[in-house]
Structures are given as C-alpha cells and as structure tokens.
Design a protein around this motif. Structure first.
Motif, mmCIF file in Angstrom:
data_model
loop_
_atom_site.group_PDB
_atom_site.id
_atom_site.type_symbol
_atom_site.label_atom_id
_atom_site.label_comp_id
_atom_site.label_asym_id
_atom_site.label_seq_id
_atom_site.Cartn_x
_atom_site.Cartn_y
_atom_site.Cartn_z
ATOM 1 N N LYS A 88 0.828 -1.222 0.000
ATOM 2 C CA LYS A 88 0.000 0.000 0.000
ATOM 3 C C LYS A 88 0.852 1.258 0.000
ATOM 4 O O LYS A 88 0.437 2.307 -0.499
ATOM 5 C CB LYS A 88 -0.891 0.016 1.251
ATOM 6 C CG LYS A 88 -2.111 -0.822 1.120
ATOM 7 C CD LYS A 88 -3.089 -0.495 2.234
ATOM 8 C CE LYS A 88 -4.326 -1.376 2.104
ATOM 9 N NZ LYS A 88 -4.832 -1.832 3.370
ATOM 10 N N ASP A 89 2.057 1.141 0.615
ATOM 11 C CA ASP A 89 2.885 2.343 0.751
ATOM 12 C C ASP A 89 3.922 2.495 -0.366
ATOM 13 O O ASP A 89 4.746 3.399 -0.315
ATOM 14 C CB ASP A 89 3.586 2.356 2.125
ATOM 15 C CG ASP A 89 4.563 1.188 2.291
ATOM 16 O OD1 ASP A 89 4.463 0.206 1.519
ATOM 17 O OD2 ASP A 89 5.427 1.272 3.184
ATOM 18 N N HIS A 90 3.886 1.625 -1.356
ATOM 19 C CA HIS A 90 4.800 1.815 -2.486
ATOM 20 C C HIS A 90 4.376 3.050 -3.290
ATOM 21 O O HIS A 90 3.197 3.369 -3.391
ATOM 22 C CB HIS A 90 4.751 0.599 -3.432
ATOM 23 C CG HIS A 90 5.774 -0.441 -3.127
ATOM 24 N ND1 HIS A 90 5.451 -1.755 -2.850
ATOM 25 C CD2 HIS A 90 7.128 -0.377 -3.090
ATOM 26 C CE1 HIS A 90 6.562 -2.454 -2.646
ATOM 27 N NE2 HIS A 90 7.592 -1.643 -2.772
ATOM 28 N N ILE A 91 5.381 3.680 -3.901
ATOM 29 C CA ILE A 91 5.126 4.767 -4.847
ATOM 30 C C ILE A 91 5.518 4.273 -6.227
ATOM 31 O O ILE A 91 6.565 3.621 -6.381
ATOM 32 C CB ILE A 91 5.941 6.021 -4.445
ATOM 33 C CG1 ILE A 91 5.314 6.644 -3.197
ATOM 34 C CG2 ILE A 91 6.018 7.035 -5.580
ATOM 35 C CD1 ILE A 91 6.151 7.749 -2.597
ATOM 36 N N VAL A 92 4.681 4.565 -7.207
ATOM 37 C CA VAL A 92 4.970 4.151 -8.587
ATOM 38 C C VAL A 92 5.273 5.398 -9.419
ATOM 39 O O VAL A 92 4.533 6.392 -9.358
ATOM 40 C CB VAL A 92 3.757 3.417 -9.214
ATOM 41 C CG1 VAL A 92 4.045 3.047 -10.675
ATOM 42 C CG2 VAL A 92 3.412 2.172 -8.420
ATOM 43 N N MET A 93 6.368 5.318 -10.164
ATOM 44 C CA MET A 93 6.722 6.433 -11.056
ATOM 45 C C MET A 93 7.098 5.874 -12.430
ATOM 46 O O MET A 93 7.452 4.707 -12.563
ATOM 47 C CB MET A 93 7.889 7.243 -10.457
ATOM 48 C CG MET A 93 7.556 7.874 -9.118
ATOM 49 S SD MET A 93 8.952 8.743 -8.340
ATOM 50 C CE MET A 93 8.901 10.295 -9.209
ATOM 51 N N HIS A 94 7.055 6.736 -13.421
ATOM 52 C CA HIS A 94 7.410 6.365 -14.794
ATOM 53 C C HIS A 94 7.739 7.676 -15.511
ATOM 54 O O HIS A 94 6.988 8.640 -15.392
ATOM 55 C CB HIS A 94 6.215 5.663 -15.460
ATOM 56 C CG HIS A 94 6.523 4.981 -16.766
ATOM 57 N ND1 HIS A 94 7.144 5.616 -17.827
ATOM 58 C CD2 HIS A 94 6.292 3.695 -17.190
ATOM 59 C CE1 HIS A 94 7.274 4.760 -18.845
ATOM 60 N NE2 HIS A 94 6.778 3.594 -18.482
ATOM 61 N N PRO A 95 8.853 7.705 -16.277
ATOM 62 C CA PRO A 95 9.197 8.978 -16.919
ATOM 63 C C PRO A 95 8.269 9.313 -18.085
ATOM 64 O O PRO A 95 8.189 10.476 -18.502
ATOM 65 C CB PRO A 95 10.628 8.744 -17.436
ATOM 66 C CG PRO A 95 10.728 7.254 -17.614
ATOM 67 C CD PRO A 95 9.856 6.648 -16.544
ATOM 68 N N GLY A 96 7.577 8.284 -18.626
ATOM 69 C CA GLY A 96 6.775 8.474 -19.825
ATOM 70 C C GLY A 96 7.675 8.516 -21.051
ATOM 71 O O GLY A 96 8.868 8.779 -20.930
ATOM 72 N N PRO A 97 7.119 8.257 -22.223
ATOM 73 C CA PRO A 97 5.743 7.828 -22.427
ATOM 74 C C PRO A 97 5.545 6.399 -21.883
ATOM 75 O O PRO A 97 6.404 5.551 -22.080
ATOM 76 C CB PRO A 97 5.578 7.849 -23.956
ATOM 77 C CG PRO A 97 6.969 7.754 -24.500
ATOM 78 C CD PRO A 97 7.878 8.370 -23.490
ATOM 79 N N PHE A 98 4.405 6.178 -21.198
ATOM 80 C CA PHE A 98 4.163 4.840 -20.631
ATOM 81 C C PHE A 98 3.311 4.029 -21.606
ATOM 82 O O PHE A 98 2.473 4.571 -22.320
ATOM 83 C CB PHE A 98 3.492 4.915 -19.260
ATOM 84 C CG PHE A 98 2.288 5.816 -19.195
ATOM 85 C CD1 PHE A 98 1.063 5.418 -19.700
ATOM 86 C CD2 PHE A 98 2.392 7.074 -18.617
ATOM 87 C CE1 PHE A 98 -0.039 6.255 -19.630
ATOM 88 C CE2 PHE A 98 1.289 7.920 -18.549
ATOM 89 C CZ PHE A 98 0.076 7.510 -19.062
ATOM 90 N N MET A 99 3.614 2.754 -21.637
ATOM 91 C CA MET A 99 2.870 1.824 -22.484
ATOM 92 C C MET A 99 1.984 0.994 -21.558
ATOM 93 O O MET A 99 2.495 0.112 -20.840
ATOM 94 C CB MET A 99 3.819 0.901 -23.266
ATOM 95 C CG MET A 99 4.816 1.635 -24.157
ATOM 96 S SD MET A 99 4.028 2.511 -25.518
ATOM 97 C CE MET A 99 4.726 4.145 -25.303
ATOM 98 N N ARG A 100 0.697 1.318 -21.559
ATOM 99 C CA ARG A 100 -0.228 0.594 -20.683
ATOM 100 C C ARG A 100 -0.226 -0.887 -21.036
ATOM 101 O O ARG A 100 -0.277 -1.261 -22.206
ATOM 102 C CB ARG A 100 -1.653 1.123 -20.860
ATOM 103 C CG ARG A 100 -1.878 2.495 -20.240
ATOM 104 C CD ARG A 100 -3.291 2.950 -20.547
ATOM 105 N NE ARG A 100 -3.470 4.361 -20.233
ATOM 106 C CZ ARG A 100 -4.036 4.819 -19.125
ATOM 107 N NH1 ARG A 100 -4.458 3.980 -18.202
ATOM 108 N NH2 ARG A 100 -4.184 6.119 -18.954
#
Ligand code: CP
Length: 298
Positions: free
Chosen positions: A243-255
């Motif tokens: 629950k306490d994880h943080i998710v990041m992505h620089p983009g562009p993200f591929m769903r």
C-alpha cells in the motif's frame, strides 16, 4: 568556458539544492515571472518528445521568456539534403540566450555547442543522459516530503538503453538516494555502472520490489532492440505492490506493457505529478541558466 547542463554532475550539490527550492517556489506560484531583460530560448528536438518539449515551452511562458520551437522535419531544409550538423549549426547562429536540445548520441552536435560556447540544457541525449528528468523525478518525491536519503528507488525494465536510468545513477550519488535495478536478461546496467554507482542489481522480482519504496518503471526502448527481449518480462502489477509503495514512470508509458493500465491513475502513482512538476523544474533551470549562470568547462 560556458554555462551548460549536459550531465547532472555539471551542477554542484548546493546548486541542485537551490534548484529544488526554486522549483518549489514555482510550484506554489511564487516568483512566477523572472525579472530582467527579455531573453530568448531556442528549443531544438531532433528526437520525438511530448513531455519534455511541452514542459520547457510552458516553463518559458511561465517565466516570461520568449522561445522558438524549431521544427526539424520534412518542412526544414534537411529535406533538401542539408546535413543535421549543418542544420544544428544554423540554429546556433540564431543567437539564443539558451538552447534546449534533444538528439541521438551525436558528438558532432556537442562539439558545435562547445565551439559556439552556447549555453544549453540537455533535454535527452541518446542513451547517455536526461538530467532534467532525473531532477523532476527527485523533485517529485522531495515535494511529497520524502528525503532523498530515505529513497530506495527500484528501476524496472530496459535499464541498458535508458538515459533516464543513467542520469539517476549519477544523481543518486549527488543527492544521496539508493538505486536498485531489475531488468530482463541483457537489459541491466553495465558492470562499470554497478561499481561506480553502488547499484543493487536484483534478479529476484519479489525481493527487488520488497526492497524498494519507489518503483520506477521504464518503457522498453523498442526503437533500439526487439520486442522479443521483453516477452518474458511482465508489466508491473498493482498486486505486486504494498500500500505504501510509490509508482513512477518517466513516460511515455505503455499501458499493459510496462505496467498495468490501471496503475497509471492508482493512488500509489505519482506519474501525473511528475509530468506537472516537469514545468516547475524546467522553469527553475531556465531561471538558473538565464539569470544566475555559473561557469563550467573551464
Ligand atoms: N520522459 C520524457 O522524456 O518524455 P518525452 O520523450 O515525451 O519528452
């Protein structure tokens, strides 16, 4: 000697500290317009971009700086056979106060910037460096009140071809956060990077995610290799996270390739905050380079 940001190492720890404060001021709408004579910025992106280019453009608008965004495609004289390096030199001849550029790892372009003593910001250079992305990512956790020294950032995916990953390796040494990596075979950091930047290279996915408090997902750089390299590498799933994880992505993200589509807007995701903070961090950098420039490359 001239003012430039090519690698995050080009600025000192104390300069980065003042840039974090400046980005914070921009984010809270203080100091939005910068005093001083009219300045001009030239944006020249020789590789595709949405986030970086648009946020630099918006940062120019917010700081009251005039900018010109060069379109280098079929409508430029490249289509008549002019070389890329000659086109780039033409752009430098327009005498902007600062150039923001993105390109492949083309050393000839760097040489031109150096010959012209042109103040510049690297907005993405091949697989080598993307310093403003590392800054805005670190600003995003800093703004949330997470000290750099508490960060255990797990970079997942195509680390080998990622200029974002290599900039984080360098920035982690300056700002004092820890970096781990988890990659498909042959897509991990080099031995030299592991040694130089004290990276934690994981092979077990569960232990890697358990170790991290920030899970930073990369896009597979398919333009540089085949999709088959990723066939056995699953997208990040919300079920793998605490629950306490943080998710990041620089983009562009591929769903559903890099991460489950729903994770992008999950309460644990800071992905859209990263995009927003791109403007503030780039405004802080424009302000630094146009009005408080310091000298490098003696
Ligand atoms: N993160 C990043 O550099 O995105 P763009 O390629 O869209 O600028």
């Amino acid at each position: 000697m001239h003012n430039a940001l090519f690698l995050v190492d080009d600025l000192s720890y104390s300069t980065w500290q003042s840039l974090f404060q400046s980005a914070l001021n921009f984010s809270s709408k203080k100091d939005l317009k910068v005093e001083g004579r009219q300045k001009s910025v030239g944006l020249i992106f020789l590789e595709p971009s949405s986030r970086t280019k648009w946020s630099f453009a918006k940062a120019c608008l917010d700081t009251g700086v005039s900018y010109y965004d060069a379109t280098v495609d079929g409508t430029s004289s490249l289509s008549k056979g002019e070389s890329l390096v000659d086109t780039f030199e033409l752009f430098l001849n327009l005498s902007f106060d600062l150039v923001v550029f993105r390109s492949s790892s083309d050393q000839q372009l760097l040489k031109k910037l150096s010959d012209y003593q042109m103040p510049f910001i690297n907005a993405g250079f091949g697989s080598e460096a993307h310093p403003t992305q590392a800054f805005l990512d670190a600003f995003t956790w800093f703004e949330k009140g997470i000290p750099h020294e508490d960060v255990r950032m797990l970079i997942i995916g195509d680390v080998a071809h990622s200029r974002v990953a290599s900039s984080h390796f360098r920035f982690s040494k300056i700002m004092g956060y820890q970096v781990g990596t988890l990659s498909p075979p042959n897509m991990g950091p080099s031995g030299e990077q592991i040694r130089n930047y004290d990276l934690n290279e994981f092979s077990d996915r569960k232990s890697a995610i358990e170790w991290a408090n920030i899970v930073y997902v990369l896009r597979a750089q398919k333009e540089r290799h085949g999709k088959e390299d990723f066939e056995s590498f699953d997208p990040l799933s919300g079920n793998e996270l605490r629950k306490d994880h943080i998710v990041m992505h620089p983009g562009p993200f591929m769903r559903n390739e890099d991460l489950e589509g729903g994770l992008v807007h999950d309460s644990r995701s800071l992905i859209f905050q990263q995009k927003k903070n791109g403007v503030f961090c780039r405004a802080a950098l424009l302000s630094h380079f146009l009005w408080e420039g310091r000298e490098i490359w003696n």
